[in-house]
Structures are given as C-alpha cells and as structure tokens.
Scaffold this motif. Structure first.
Motif, mmCIF file in Angstrom:
data_model
loop_
_atom_site.group_PDB
_atom_site.id
_atom_site.type_symbol
_atom_site.label_atom_id
_atom_site.label_comp_id
_atom_site.label_asym_id
_atom_site.label_seq_id
_atom_site.Cartn_x
_atom_site.Cartn_y
_atom_site.Cartn_z
ATOM 1 N N LEU A 187 6.500 52.760 8.516
ATOM 2 C CA LEU A 187 6.995 54.062 8.980
ATOM 3 C C LEU A 187 7.664 53.940 10.350
ATOM 4 N N LEU A 188 7.089 53.127 11.226
ATOM 5 C CA LEU A 188 7.695 52.923 12.544
ATOM 6 C C LEU A 188 9.082 52.304 12.408
ATOM 7 N N ARG A 189 9.235 51.396 11.448
ATOM 8 C CA ARG A 189 10.556 50.809 11.203
ATOM 9 C C ARG A 189 11.507 51.856 10.631
ATOM 10 N N LEU A 190 11.006 52.641 9.691
ATOM 11 C CA LEU A 190 11.837 53.683 9.085
ATOM 12 C C LEU A 190 12.340 54.681 10.120
ATOM 13 N N TYR A 191 11.460 55.028 11.062
ATOM 14 C CA TYR A 191 11.817 56.008 12.089
ATOM 15 C C TYR A 191 12.465 55.348 13.307
ATOM 16 N N ARG A 192 12.694 54.033 13.218
ATOM 17 C CA ARG A 192 13.363 53.263 14.279
ATOM 18 C C ARG A 192 12.637 53.374 15.615
ATOM 19 N N VAL A 193 11.329 53.283 15.571
ATOM 20 C CA VAL A 193 10.512 53.303 16.788
ATOM 21 C C VAL A 193 10.141 51.866 17.120
ATOM 22 N N ASP A 194 10.498 51.414 18.307
ATOM 23 C CA ASP A 194 10.362 50.007 18.673
ATOM 24 C C ASP A 194 8.973 49.691 19.223
ATOM 25 N N VAL A 195 7.943 49.941 18.420
ATOM 26 C CA VAL A 195 6.569 49.564 18.775
ATOM 27 C C VAL A 195 5.907 49.019 17.520
ATOM 28 N N LYS A 196 4.783 48.344 17.701
ATOM 29 C CA LYS A 196 4.050 47.766 16.580
ATOM 30 C C LYS A 196 2.737 48.510 16.373
ATOM 31 N N ALA A 197 2.340 48.648 15.101
ATOM 32 C CA ALA A 197 1.041 49.225 14.770
ATOM 33 C C ALA A 197 -0.048 48.189 15.088
ATOM 34 N N PRO A 198 -1.313 48.635 15.269
ATOM 35 C CA PRO A 198 -1.781 50.016 15.132
ATOM 36 C C PRO A 198 -1.510 50.852 16.383
ATOM 37 N N ARG A 199 -1.065 52.070 16.177
ATOM 38 C CA ARG A 199 -0.787 53.027 17.249
ATOM 39 C C ARG A 199 -1.255 54.408 16.825
ATOM 40 N N VAL A 200 -1.662 55.212 17.794
ATOM 41 C CA VAL A 200 -1.914 56.626 17.512
ATOM 42 C C VAL A 200 -0.546 57.280 17.405
ATOM 43 N N ALA A 201 -0.247 57.859 16.243
ATOM 44 C CA ALA A 201 1.099 58.384 16.014
ATOM 45 C C ALA A 201 1.071 59.554 15.042
ATOM 46 N N VAL A 202 2.103 60.397 15.150
ATOM 47 C CA VAL A 202 2.296 61.529 14.238
ATOM 48 C C VAL A 202 3.697 61.424 13.649
ATOM 49 N N PHE A 203 3.795 61.574 12.331
ATOM 50 C CA PHE A 203 5.083 61.602 11.641
ATOM 51 C C PHE A 203 5.188 62.935 10.907
ATOM 52 N N VAL A 204 6.260 63.669 11.185
ATOM 53 C CA VAL A 204 6.488 64.938 10.494
ATOM 54 C C VAL A 204 7.994 65.159 10.387
ATOM 55 N N GLY A 205 8.482 65.339 9.158
ATOM 56 C CA GLY A 205 9.915 65.539 8.956
ATOM 57 C C GLY A 205 10.731 64.403 9.527
ATOM 58 N N ARG A 206 11.656 64.736 10.438
ATOM 59 C CA ARG A 206 12.507 63.726 11.073
ATOM 60 C C ARG A 206 11.928 63.236 12.392
ATOM 61 N N HIS A 207 10.735 63.698 12.747
ATOM 62 C CA HIS A 207 10.179 63.431 14.072
ATOM 63 C C HIS A 207 8.988 62.475 14.029
ATOM 64 N N CYS A 208 8.885 61.685 15.093
ATOM 65 C CA CYS A 208 7.747 60.784 15.272
ATOM 66 C C CYS A 208 7.277 60.892 16.716
ATOM 67 N N LEU A 209 5.981 61.090 16.904
ATOM 68 C CA LEU A 209 5.386 61.170 18.243
ATOM 69 C C LEU A 209 4.372 60.038 18.396
ATOM 70 N N ILE A 210 4.371 59.405 19.568
ATOM 71 C CA ILE A 210 3.474 58.280 19.828
ATOM 72 C C ILE A 210 2.513 58.626 20.961
ATOM 73 N N SER A 211 1.223 58.400 20.727
ATOM 74 C CA SER A 211 0.152 58.466 21.733
ATOM 75 C C SER A 211 0.236 59.688 22.642
ATOM 76 N N GLU A 212 0.667 59.469 23.907
ATOM 77 C CA GLU A 212 0.630 60.545 24.910
ATOM 78 C C GLU A 212 1.594 61.686 24.606
ATOM 79 N N ASP A 213 2.552 61.472 23.694
ATOM 80 C CA ASP A 213 3.490 62.547 23.333
ATOM 81 C C ASP A 213 2.876 63.548 22.356
ATOM 82 N N ILE A 214 1.661 63.242 21.878
ATOM 83 C CA ILE A 214 1.011 64.127 20.903
ATOM 84 C C ILE A 214 0.194 65.183 21.653
ATOM 85 N N TYR A 215 0.760 66.362 21.800
ATOM 86 C CA TYR A 215 0.023 67.475 22.401
ATOM 87 C C TYR A 215 0.473 68.762 21.712
#
Length: 487
Positions: A187-215
């Motif tokens: 999913l991180l590759r699909l959403y073109r997010v340049d980090v490696k799992a495992p990560r705390v992340a949210v995927f919804v629609g066209r959006h991806c939020l990582i760690s501290e961005d989840i509020y």
C-alpha cells in the motif's frame, strides 16, 4: 554468428521484453480513481468453481481497459456479505438471487448473465462518463500494533468518528503479523509514500497519513472531502489484488525462458548422457532404462525445487532487514552481469573450437566422481531407488554450473507481493529446466544415436552460452531496476 548478428539478436530480445519490465516495475502507482475511472465490484468466492470461471472473465478484461478498477469481494466473508446485501437492497434484488454478481455504476449482472460480451458492453457504457463505487461507504484502513497504547487511542478516536459519519467503515490491521507488514508495504508503494513498513498509518480513498499526521481534525477534513463528493471510496486492501496480479505476465515470461535456458546448459546433459550410454552398454532392459531415467530426472527436479524453496524462504525472511535485502540484490545483480560476460567469453572460445579454455563447466575431477556413481548405479540390484539418490547428489554438485540463472530467478520471485504465485512459478521454472532432459531421454529411448546427440550438443554449445548470456543480462536489468526503484 557475426558480431552484427549477435548485437541485432540482443537488441530484438530486449525490445520484445522491455515492455514487460516496464509493466513489472511501474504497477505500484496508486490507481487513478478520477472522473473517467470505471469501478467494477465482483462478488464471488474461491470455493465455488462457477465463481472462479466468472472471475477469470473479469480479470482478463482488466488489461484491456486502463481506466478499469476491479475489486473482488468474497460473499463468504461477513463484511463483504453485508456489502453485497446492501447492494442487493439498493438495486431491489431479492436476497435469494444468485450471489455471483458484478456491479458497475447503475447496472449489475448476476450469475449466468456474466459473460465476456455482457461485461465488455457494461464497461464500455461507462468508459466516457466513468463509474464511481456503487456504495456510499468510506472505507478506512488503520495499520498499528496490538501491543501499542497509542495505537489503541487512535483506534478509539477513529471509531468515535463513526458517530458523526455513519458511512465510515474502518478496518484495523496488526503490524505484528508478517502478512500485514507485507500488505502495508504494498500500500505504501501504491500511494507512493517513501517509507518502509511496519508503520502506524491510515489509508482512506486517495489519502495516506503516517504516524504523527493521524489526528482527529485531519481525519475529519479527509472524510468531509469524500462526503462532499457524494461517492464512496474503494477499500484500500482491495487495491492490492489489482497491483499484485499485474506482476504475473513479466515474471512468468522470465521463469519460462530462464528455466529453458538453464535446462539446455550442457552441464545438465553430461551425466544423463553417460548414464544412458552405460545402461545400454550393460544391456539393461528397456523397462529398467525407462524407470531409472524417470527416477534420475525426478531426483533432479526434486533437488532443485528444494534448494529453490530453501533459498527463497531465506530471502523472504530478510524482508524485515531492508539494508541486507538490498545488499543481496546488488550482489546478485553484479553476479549476473559478471556471469553474463563470462558466458559471452565462453561463447567466443567455443566458436573457435577451443573447448579446454571454457570457464563455466563441470571440473574434470567431478566428471570422474559422476562416472563412478553411474557405474555403481548400473551394477546394483536396486537400481531405481539408488538412481534417485544419485540424482539428488549429482544435482547438488552440478549446482555451481547450472545455478547461474536459477539464483537471480529465485531472487526475482522472492517478492512478498507474489505470495503463492512465487511457489507455483518456482515449480514451473524447475519443470522447464527438466524439459530438455526429458526430451533428450526420450530421443535416446526411441533409438537416436548417443554419438550423434553428443555431436549436436557440442556443435550448438556456443549458441547455448550466448542464450544464457542474454538471459543473465536481462535478469541483471530487472534486478537493477528493482534496486533503483527502491532507493
């Protein structure tokens, strides 16, 4: 063969197969769910042969329509079943209708009505206008850790949002599970997010939020976007099935070509030819020759398959150590390039007829051991089981000669996104590897002259080296493309 012909042959080979390379390493872009995207929902189950037949029709059409996004749902799964019930209610369909169904835009197909013609007609109807998901649900995937207090707080906050947004459907994934980590990486590759799992992340629609961005405020903003659009979103975990499936064709082409190129290697023929010759010399019966031939070839297949599974298992385990995984890919790519040039060197040497200066070959010391093993096989009463054991032993010794293509192929298949396909492809590679051995054995059995076969192998040994060199060059290009795409 002149240098010009070699260059032309290599250029044609690369032109034919460069497009699969491009497909193989460009599929990790997030599907564009724009205004012209056609979202198709297929409901069936893998336990049903009829469903699998209908699914194959849908899957085959995906390659013909670039804007088509296919999602597969299993009506035996409770969550997917509830979604299908919702759609049946929306389209005023009786709940006892056939459960194998396709939904696109404002249309649907049920059971036997799902044909290639009806599917094409339905898809082409929406090609210009597009077709958003046929539900109003907003699917959210949350990746966290079951032992993480902060993750528990995030999950509670997400569930509280459902009070204001009843159309929100969140799903939690535990990153302590290896398969979940592989899923998140894709999913991180699909959403073109340049980090490696495992990560705390949210995927919804066209959006991806990582760690501290989840509020909460940020999640509300994103949900409001989709509420304002008035359409639902695709479940992020359903996108993976489209992405991984697209890897099949290029990988399959390399498995078949690599297996054949490796199997045509003279190293693989040497022992079998001597073995058959010795049995004929001892005047063994045709039945014994057939049984021992089958036993020997089966042993070669088994040995290479076990070695391949073992090496693949080891490489997949290193997925959790990206630096080591990358280092192995770099070493293997360099190894493939070196062997490419070594085989090219051997090609020129064989072209001149100087067999003694060939670099990649079975050492003379091993030839003596192989001949000794074959003689013992011919004299024993239990020739069939002994042949199988000897075949395993010979395969291990020959691996240094025949494994030059096999190792890069194993590394290519050691991709978690391929999952079960990798095991099937590995078995297919080994089947292609033994195909030349089977052909050789059958040719001798029906009366072909062993001397003539030896002469033909010697005559075309240079071409085999050239083919192996081209295959290794191609594998090196694929591995290097993987390396640079991961940086």
């Amino acid at each position: 063969m002149s240098v010009k012909k070699i260059c032309l042959f290599t250029l044609m080979f690369l032109l034919i197969f460069c497009s699969p390379i491009y497909v193989c390493f460009s599929v990790f872009e997030a599907p564009d769910v724009g205004s012209d995207a056609v979202c198709l929902a297929f409901f069936g189950t893998s336990r049903c042969h009829f469903c699998e037949e209908k699914w194959s029709l849908v899957a085959d059409l995906e390659g013909y329509y670039p804007n088509l996004i296919v999602m597969r749902f299993d009506y035996m799964d409770e969550e997917d079943r509830s979604l299908e019930d919702y759609l049946f209610t929306k389209f005023n369909l009786p709940l006892n209708s056939p459960r194998t169904a396709v939904f696109v835009g404002n249309d649907y197909l049920l059971g036997v009505d799902i044909t290639e013609k009806s599917l094409r007609s339905l898809i082409e109807k929406y090609l210009d206008s597009g077709a958003k998901p046929v539900w109003k649900y907003i699917y959210l995937a949350y990746f966290g850790f079951s032992s993480c207090f902060s993750c528990d707080l995030d999950w509670q906050m997400i569930n509280r949002l459902r009070e204001d947004y009843p159309m929100l459907v969140p799903k939690r994934f535990d990153c302590l599970n290896k398969s979940v980590v592989n899923m998140e990486n894709e999913l991180l590759r699909l959403y073109r997010v340049d980090v490696k799992a495992p990560r705390v992340a949210v995927f919804v629609g066209r959006h991806c939020l990582i760690s501290e961005d989840i509020y909460e405020e940020r999640l509300r903003e994103i949900i409001e976007i989709y509420v304002g659009e008035g359409v639902g979103t695709i479940p992020p975990w359903k996108l993976l099935k489209t992405a991984t499936k697209k890897l099949s064709l290029p990988v399959l082409s390399m498995v078949i070509l690599g297996g054949l190129a490796d199997g045509i290697n003279p190293c693989a023929f040497t022992v079998l030819i001597f073995f058959i010759s010795y049995l004929v010399y001892l005047k063994r019966s045709k039945t014994e020759i057939v049984l021992t031939g089958v036993s020997f070839i089966s042993a070669v297949f088994t040995a290479y398959l076990i070695m391949g599974f073992g090496l693949m298992f080891f490489i997949v385990k290193l997925e959790f150590f990206p630096a080591i995984n990358l280092m192995i890919k770099v070493i293997t790519a360099i190894f493939a390039l070196i062997l490419c040039f070594v085989n090219l060197h051997d090609y020129h040497i064989l072209k001149k007829g100087d067999v003694n200066r060939v670099f990649i070959k079975i050492p003379k010391s091993l030839h003596g051991k192989f001949h000794s093993i074959v003689r013992k096989m011919g004299e024993t009463k239990f020739i069939v089981p002994f042949t199988f054991f000897a075949g395993l032993l010979v395969s291990i010794f020959e691996f240094a000669c025949t494994g030059q293509v096999y190792i890069p192929i194993i590394l290519l298949l050691s991709d978690p996104s391929l999952q079960f396909q990798a095991l099937v492809y590995l078995a297919l590679y080994n089947f292609m590897f033994i195909m030349p051995l089977i052909t050789l054995f059958l040719a001798v059995y029906i009366g072909a002259s062993i001397k003539e076969i030896n002469n033909r192998i010697s005559k075309h040994a240079d071409k085999m080296k050239l083919l192996t060199s081209i295959i290794l060059l191609f594998l090196a290009i694929i591995l290097l493309t993987q390396i640079f795409s991961s940086l």
